[in-house]
Design a protein around this motif. Structure first.
Motif, PDB file in Angstrom:
ATOM      1  N   GLY A  68      50.154  25.603  88.443  1.00 47.84           N
ATOM      2  CA  GLY A  68      49.513  25.728  87.147  1.00 47.84           C
ATOM      3  C   GLY A  68      50.402  26.370  86.099  1.00 47.84           C
ATOM      4  O   GLY A  68      51.272  27.197  86.402  1.00 47.84           O
ATOM      5  N   MET A  69      50.199  25.962  84.841  1.00 46.39           N
ATOM      6  CA  MET A  69      50.899  26.501  83.674  1.00 46.39           C
ATOM      7  C   MET A  69      52.414  26.303  83.742  1.00 46.39           C
ATOM      8  O   MET A  69      53.181  27.144  83.283  1.00 46.39           O
ATOM      9  CB  MET A  69      50.582  27.988  83.499  1.00 46.39           C
ATOM     10  CG  MET A  69      49.140  28.269  83.143  1.00 46.39           C
ATOM     11  SD  MET A  69      48.640  27.487  81.608  1.00 46.39           S
ATOM     12  CE  MET A  69      47.064  28.266  81.299  1.00 46.39           C
ATOM     13  N   THR A  70      52.847  25.189  84.325  1.00 45.03           N
ATOM     14  CA  THR A  70      54.281  24.869  84.338  1.00 45.03           C
ATOM     15  C   THR A  70      54.665  24.220  83.021  1.00 45.03           C
ATOM     16  O   THR A  70      54.025  23.264  82.584  1.00 45.03           O
ATOM     17  CB  THR A  70      54.616  23.915  85.499  1.00 45.03           C
ATOM     18  OG1 THR A  70      54.188  24.507  86.729  1.00 45.03           O
ATOM     19  CG2 THR A  70      56.106  23.636  85.553  1.00 45.03           C
ATOM     20  N   PRO A 118      46.024  24.929  83.761  1.00 44.19           N
ATOM     21  CA  PRO A 118      45.774  26.048  84.680  1.00 44.19           C
ATOM     22  C   PRO A 118      45.380  25.625  86.090  1.00 44.19           C
ATOM     23  O   PRO A 118      45.601  26.377  87.046  1.00 44.19           O
ATOM     24  CB  PRO A 118      44.629  26.817  84.001  1.00 44.19           C
ATOM     25  CG  PRO A 118      44.759  26.496  82.558  1.00 44.19           C
ATOM     26  CD  PRO A 118      45.249  25.085  82.508  1.00 44.19           C
ATOM     27  N   GLN A 119      44.796  24.431  86.251  1.00 46.18           N
ATOM     28  CA  GLN A 119      44.402  23.971  87.590  1.00 46.18           C
ATOM     29  C   GLN A 119      45.547  23.287  88.337  1.00 46.18           C
ATOM     30  O   GLN A 119      45.344  22.804  89.452  1.00 46.18           O
ATOM     31  CB  GLN A 119      43.219  23.005  87.494  1.00 46.18           C
ATOM     32  CG  GLN A 119      41.889  23.657  87.167  1.00 46.18           C
ATOM     33  CD  GLN A 119      41.784  24.071  85.722  1.00 46.18           C
ATOM     34  OE1 GLN A 119      42.257  23.357  84.835  1.00 46.18           O
ATOM     35  NE2 GLN A 119      41.184  25.222  85.450  1.00 46.18           N
ATOM     36  N   GLY A 120      46.716  23.232  87.746  1.00 45.45           N
ATOM     37  CA  GLY A 120      47.826  22.531  88.370  1.00 45.45           C
ATOM     38  C   GLY A 120      47.783  21.036  88.154  1.00 45.45           C
ATOM     39  O   GLY A 120      48.512  20.279  88.812  1.00 45.45           O
ATOM     40  N   ARG A 121      46.957  20.588  87.236  1.00 43.38           N
ATOM     41  CA  ARG A 121      46.850  19.165  86.938  1.00 43.38           C
ATOM     42  C   ARG A 121      48.052  18.724  86.103  1.00 43.38           C
ATOM     43  O   ARG A 121      48.350  19.305  85.054  1.00 43.38           O
ATOM     44  CB  ARG A 121      45.555  18.911  86.179  1.00 43.38           C
ATOM     45  CG  ARG A 121      45.334  17.458  85.792  1.00 43.38           C
ATOM     46  CD  ARG A 121      44.116  17.328  84.900  1.00 43.38           C
ATOM     47  NE  ARG A 121      42.890  17.539  85.629  1.00 43.38           N
ATOM     48  CZ  ARG A 121      41.868  18.249  85.187  1.00 43.38           C
ATOM     49  NH1 ARG A 121      41.935  18.855  84.022  1.00 43.38           N
ATOM     50  NH2 ARG A 121      40.786  18.380  85.913  1.00 43.38           N
ATOM     51  N   ASP A 122      48.746  17.693  86.567  1.00 45.68           N
ATOM     52  CA  ASP A 122      49.879  17.144  85.826  1.00 45.68           C
ATOM     53  C   ASP A 122      49.370  16.519  84.533  1.00 45.68           C
ATOM     54  O   ASP A 122      48.574  15.580  84.563  1.00 45.68           O
ATOM     55  CB  ASP A 122      50.592  16.105  86.695  1.00 45.68           C
ATOM     56  CG  ASP A 122      51.755  15.436  85.959  1.00 45.68           C
ATOM     57  OD1 ASP A 122      52.245  16.020  84.970  1.00 45.68           O
ATOM     58  OD2 ASP A 122      52.156  14.339  86.371  1.00 45.68           O
TER      59      ASP A 122
END
Length: 320
Positions: free
Chosen positions: A74-76, A95-99
């Motif tokens: 998340g937040m990359t 934040p959920q790691g969703r691309d």
């Protein structure tokens, strides 16, 4: 041995070329080739629609499937490697790691589905009522046109909100999330039918006085057959133009409803839902969560709208 003469081609004045060959030789295609704006808008629209349709094949994950999401990613930031997994994402992650790249593709798919289905729904209702008003006249025409006038006096978004709110009040809470897609299509469709009805009614008033309609009446064709088989094909030009422009407006209307929180849920986000989620993180520095869905919506709506504007000008005989 003398060459055998080739069989003569019948010269009866009938164009026997295929429909595609006739289109390539038409004034409409020549106008399209002569307009850089139309060509660029068409290419951009086709690329974005194609990418949305092929989302399961070209995306890196299914953002609707929680099992494929990793909270550690998340937040990359866009184009940087994640400090835990080392993976990089071209549009970053939420934040959920969703691309966000995959989310934008799937979100565009949902927005296009709602937009196209609502345009088809509103066009079907509007064309049918417009044909009835123009051909039958009398009280039928008066009632339909007065209802259309009343609806056109209100903004489409307010009518969509009203229809959506009433439907949500009728449907049980446990079924509301699953029915959101259909509710959006119906709400947006019911807010835009009046434009088609007014246009088709005006065209029908012109067509019903022509000789081919009079001939159909003489041979005993029913009013429904005359409207559907004879008048309808001759009034579809303006309908196509309105539908193209309304597709962009319907996509924006769906995004507005989703941004207001009455559209698609976060588990199945459209572009509007992604924008609503992204604006919560804008001032904390995670700009990409809002930027990429918003830019996709702007580019898609602008390309379709410009294509519709060109089509309206190209099919307008007064501008030829």
């Amino acid at each position: 041995m003398a060459d055998m003469p080739s069989p003569a081609t019948p010269d009866d004045g009938i164009d026997r070329r295929s429909a595609f060959a006739r289109f390539l030789d038409s004034d409409l295609f020549f106008a399209f080739k002569s307009s850089p704006v139309a060509m660029v808008s068409f290419v951009v629209s086709v690329v974005m629609i194609g990418a949305a349709l092929l989302a399961p094949l070209i995306s890196t994950q299914n953002p609707f499937n929680p099992a494929e999401l990793n909270l550690m990613e998340g937040m990359t930031k866009p184009g940087t490697a994640n400090e835990f997994t080392g993976k990089s994402f071209i549009f970053g992650t939420d934040p959920q790691g969703r691309d966000m790249y995959s989310a934008v593709l799937y979100g565009t798919r949902v927005s296009l589905l709602v937009g196209a289905a609502s345009v088809l729904f509103s066009a079907t209702i509007g064309v049918f009522l417009g044909l009835m008003a123009g051909y039958l006249g009398g009280r039928t025409e008066a009632v339909i046109m007065r209802v259309a006038d009343i609806q056109l006096s209100f903004p489409a978004i307010l009518i969509a909100l009203l229809v959506f709110g009433v439907a949500r009040g009728i449907i049980p809470p446990a079924q509301q999330e699953g029915a959101t897609l259909i509710l959006l299509i119906v709400a947006i469709g019911l807010s835009n039918w009046a434009q088609y009805a007014r246009t088709v009614r005006g065209s029908t008033l012109i067509e019903k006085g022509k000789e081919y309609v009079q001939a159909a009446r003489v041979i005993g064709r029913s009013p429904l057959v005359i409207m559907v088989r004879h008048i309808l094909p001759n009034v579809m030009g303006p309908v196509l133009v309105i539908a193209t422009i309304n597709l962009a407006l319907a996509i924006i209307e769906e995004a507005t409803l989703s941004f207001l929180g009455v559209g698609m849920p976060p588990t199945q986000p459209s572009l509007g839902t992604l924008i609503r989620i992204g604006q919560q993180f804008l001032f904390s520095g995670e700009w990409w969560i809002l930027f990429f869905p918003a830019m996709t919506l702007v580019i898609l709506a602008l390309a379709i709208n410009m294509l519709g504007d060109w089509l309206r000008d190209a099919l307008n005989p007064r501008l030829q």
